[in-house]
Design an enzyme around this catalytic site. Structure first.
Site, PDB file in Angstrom:
ATOM      1  N   TYR A  54      22.041  -3.071 -45.438  1.00  0.00           N
ATOM      2  CA  TYR A  54      20.623  -3.116 -45.821  1.00  0.00           C
ATOM      3  C   TYR A  54      20.421  -3.662 -47.237  1.00  0.00           C
ATOM      4  O   TYR A  54      19.302  -3.930 -47.645  1.00  0.00           O
ATOM      5  CB  TYR A  54      19.968  -1.725 -45.722  1.00  0.00           C
ATOM      6  CG  TYR A  54      20.075  -1.075 -44.358  1.00  0.00           C
ATOM      7  CD1 TYR A  54      20.422  -1.808 -43.224  1.00  0.00           C
ATOM      8  CD2 TYR A  54      19.840   0.287 -44.194  1.00  0.00           C
ATOM      9  CE1 TYR A  54      20.542  -1.209 -41.988  1.00  0.00           C
ATOM     10  CE2 TYR A  54      19.960   0.887 -42.945  1.00  0.00           C
ATOM     11  CZ  TYR A  54      20.320   0.133 -41.844  1.00  0.00           C
ATOM     12  OH  TYR A  54      20.435   0.743 -40.622  1.00  0.00           O
ATOM     13  N   HIS A 116      29.069   0.629 -38.446  1.00  0.00           N
ATOM     14  CA  HIS A 116      27.714   0.111 -38.184  1.00  0.00           C
ATOM     15  C   HIS A 116      27.618  -0.539 -36.797  1.00  0.00           C
ATOM     16  O   HIS A 116      26.682  -0.282 -36.040  1.00  0.00           O
ATOM     17  CB  HIS A 116      27.328  -0.892 -39.280  1.00  0.00           C
ATOM     18  CG  HIS A 116      25.854  -1.054 -39.437  1.00  0.00           C
ATOM     19  ND1 HIS A 116      25.271  -1.306 -40.645  1.00  0.00           N
ATOM     20  CD2 HIS A 116      24.847  -0.993 -38.548  1.00  0.00           C
ATOM     21  CE1 HIS A 116      23.956  -1.393 -40.485  1.00  0.00           C
ATOM     22  NE2 HIS A 116      23.672  -1.213 -39.218  1.00  0.00           N
TER      23      HIS A 116
HETATM   24  N1  LIG Z   1      22.550   1.558 -36.850  1.00  0.00           N
HETATM   25  C1  LIG Z   1      21.812   0.485 -36.714  1.00  0.00           C
HETATM   26  O1  LIG Z   1      22.274  -0.589 -36.254  1.00  0.00           O
HETATM   27  C2  LIG Z   1      20.369   0.537 -37.100  1.00  0.00           C
HETATM   28  C3  LIG Z   1      19.518  -0.530 -36.727  1.00  0.00           C
HETATM   29  C4  LIG Z   1      18.168  -0.444 -37.086  1.00  0.00           C
HETATM   30  C5  LIG Z   1      17.722   0.657 -37.787  1.00  0.00           C
HETATM   31  N2  LIG Z   1      18.578   1.672 -38.169  1.00  0.00           N
HETATM   32  C6  LIG Z   1      18.110   2.852 -38.956  1.00  0.00           C
HETATM   33  O2  LIG Z   1      17.008   3.445 -38.274  1.00  0.00           O
HETATM   34  C7  LIG Z   1      15.874   3.487 -39.148  1.00  0.00           C
HETATM   35  C8  LIG Z   1      14.576   3.401 -38.371  1.00  0.00           C
HETATM   36  O3  LIG Z   1      14.522   2.216 -37.588  1.00  0.00           O
HETATM   37  P1  LIG Z   1      13.562   0.964 -37.927  1.00  0.00           P
HETATM   38  O4  LIG Z   1      13.355   0.944 -39.391  1.00  0.00           O
HETATM   39  O5  LIG Z   1      14.146  -0.216 -37.292  1.00  0.00           O
HETATM   40  O6  LIG Z   1      12.227   1.229 -37.135  1.00  0.00           O
HETATM   41  P2  LIG Z   1      11.175   2.425 -36.848  1.00  0.00           P
HETATM   42  O7  LIG Z   1      11.477   3.604 -37.707  1.00  0.00           O
HETATM   43  O8  LIG Z   1      11.150   2.585 -35.390  1.00  0.00           O
HETATM   44  O9  LIG Z   1       9.815   1.754 -37.272  1.00  0.00           O
HETATM   45  C9  LIG Z   1       9.562   1.368 -38.587  1.00  0.00           C
HETATM   46  C10 LIG Z   1       8.268   0.588 -38.565  1.00  0.00           C
HETATM   47  O10 LIG Z   1       7.183   1.441 -38.190  1.00  0.00           O
HETATM   48  C11 LIG Z   1       6.231   1.511 -39.247  1.00  0.00           C
HETATM   49  N3  LIG Z   1       5.795   2.926 -39.334  1.00  0.00           N
HETATM   50  C12 LIG Z   1       6.502   3.992 -39.755  1.00  0.00           C
HETATM   51  N4  LIG Z   1       5.794   5.124 -39.661  1.00  0.00           N
HETATM   52  C13 LIG Z   1       4.585   4.771 -39.168  1.00  0.00           C
HETATM   53  C14 LIG Z   1       3.411   5.488 -38.864  1.00  0.00           C
HETATM   54  N5  LIG Z   1       3.345   6.811 -39.037  1.00  0.00           N
HETATM   55  N6  LIG Z   1       2.343   4.820 -38.374  1.00  0.00           N
HETATM   56  C15 LIG Z   1       2.404   3.466 -38.181  1.00  0.00           C
HETATM   57  N7  LIG Z   1       3.487   2.731 -38.463  1.00  0.00           N
HETATM   58  C16 LIG Z   1       4.577   3.373 -38.955  1.00  0.00           C
HETATM   59  C17 LIG Z   1       6.949   1.058 -40.511  1.00  0.00           C
HETATM   60  O11 LIG Z   1       6.061   0.402 -41.390  1.00  0.00           O
HETATM   61  P3  LIG Z   1       5.917   0.760 -42.983  1.00  0.00           P
HETATM   62  O12 LIG Z   1       7.291   0.832 -43.581  1.00  0.00           O
HETATM   63  O13 LIG Z   1       5.114  -0.394 -43.491  1.00  0.00           O
HETATM   64  O14 LIG Z   1       5.185   2.071 -43.057  1.00  0.00           O
HETATM   65  C18 LIG Z   1       7.950   0.049 -39.945  1.00  0.00           C
HETATM   66  O15 LIG Z   1       7.319  -1.205 -39.733  1.00  0.00           O
HETATM   67  C19 LIG Z   1      16.145   2.294 -40.080  1.00  0.00           C
HETATM   68  O16 LIG Z   1      15.332   2.305 -41.219  1.00  0.00           O
HETATM   69  C20 LIG Z   1      17.605   2.457 -40.345  1.00  0.00           C
HETATM   70  O17 LIG Z   1      17.847   3.476 -41.281  1.00  0.00           O
HETATM   71  C21 LIG Z   1      19.891   1.619 -37.816  1.00  0.00           C
END
Ligand SMILES: NC(=O)c1ccc[n+]([C@@H]2O[C@H](COP(=O)([O-])OP(=O)(O)OC[C@H]3O[C@@H](n4cnc5c(N)ncnc54)[C@H](OP(=O)(O)O)[C@@H]3O)[C@@H](O)[C@H]2O)c1
Length: 303
Positions: A54, A116
């Protein structure tokens, strides 16, 4: 009844207690990572999920330092996850590069270290190095991410220390039943990445109807559904008010019918896409410069 909160934990298969709901920081630059991590800790979050990939471990480390300073909490009150970068996989490289993660995070141990992605031909050596870090006390628990059943079984066949976690893409539209069932049979905790489906699941009409009935947002309904399904969750937001909203899920619960209605939204799509990566073939060449760069400033990771 035991009160539920951001401090509620699940006991992993090595006995370590892990908070069940935390903050993810993918697609967040160092400045925003510092602000969201610090804000989350002040709001009661204890679990933070980052990765070298990240490109924001430095910001996360600053956020942890500020969050601890402002709350008076101890390092041991937090649960910090980071992940082995694809380009660092292999035995010696995993050991050497882990030191960089610790330095950027300003920590002397992490609570959970994950592979990862399973870089074929390398992930077993990576795991050996992680077992050493575990035995040396540099990490309290080790696990994997994005492992399908075949690769997880292969790891289990060779591992001395069993993984505690498989972190997978998991949300109402994409529920990875086979991987979830296998993890549960093996006593491996499933952790949901992209729990909100990166946004797609937030506009689903079934979830909206349930949200309206509880006077909650669709994000809160999804996170509550994960909670009731026993899935550890790490929704990401860079906005303090959404970080607060995403943890405000302890004053309502979904009925069995509502949980089932969301279970029924699964589109049964396989989410893992190993073949799109340069490192799919053993030693197929990994781009070590491919750490995500959300900052315009020079990259702050080791090569
Ligand atoms: N192991 C892996 O390969 C892998 C891959 C992807 C992700 N991850 C981990 O999982 C975490 C979460 O996944 P993600 O970041 O892909 O997606 P997510 O948590 O499913 O969604 C994040 C998105 O939703 C928005 N959001 C968050 N809360 C909200 C709410 N209450 N109302 C409306 N919109 C909202 C955020 O926007 P804003 O930020 O603008 O609020 C962002 O655009 C990552 O940050 C990372 O730590 C791991």
């Amino acid at each position: 009844m035991v009160e539920e909160s951001l401090e509620t934990t699940v006991r992993l298969n090595n006995g370590v207690e892990m908070p069940r709901l935390g903050l993810g920081v993918w697609k967040t630059n160092n400045t925003n990572a510092k602000e969201s991590v610090s804000s989350a800790i002040q709001q009661g979050y204890r679990l933070i999920d980052t990765a070298k990939q990240y490109g924001n471990e430095t910001g996360v480390g600053e956020g942890i330092r500020e969050g601890l300073e402002k709350t008076g909490l101890d390092r041991k009150d937090l649960f910090i996850t980071t992940k082995v970068f694809n380009g660092d996989q292999g035995y010696q490289s995993t050991l050497d590069k882990f030191e960089g993660s610790l330095k950027r995070l300003q920590l002397d141990y992490v609570d959970l270290l994950l592979i990862h992605w399973p870089v074929d031909g390398k992930y077993l050596d990576t795991w050996k190095a992680m077992e050493k870090l575990y035995h040396d006390g540099k990490v309290r628990a080790i696990g994997v991410s994005n492992f399908d059943v075949e690769r997880l079984q292969n790891l289990l066949d060779h591992a001395e220390v069993k993984p505690v976690i498989n972190q997978m893409e998991f949300n109402p539209l994409q529920q990875e039943k086979e991987i979830l069932n296998f993890a549960q049979e093996q006593g491996i905790q499933l952790e949901a990445w992209s729990p909100l489906g990166g946004g797609a699941a937030l506009n689903n009409p079934t979830i909206q109807k349930i949200a309206d009935a509880h006077n909650k947002s669709t994000a809160q309904v999804i996170i509550r559904w994960d909670w009731q399904r026993g899935i550890v969750t790490i929704p990401k937001s860079a906005h303090p008010e959404r970080i607060a909203q995403n943890s405000d899920i302890f004053d309502f619960s979904l009925s069995d019918d509502e949980v089932q209605a969301i279970n029924d939204l699964d589109e049964n799509k396989a989410s893992i896409w190993y073949q799109d990566f340069g490192w799919y073939e053993p030693n197929g060449g990994v781009d070590t410069g491919s750490v995500d760069k959300w900052d315009d400033s020079p990259a702050d990771y080791d090569k």
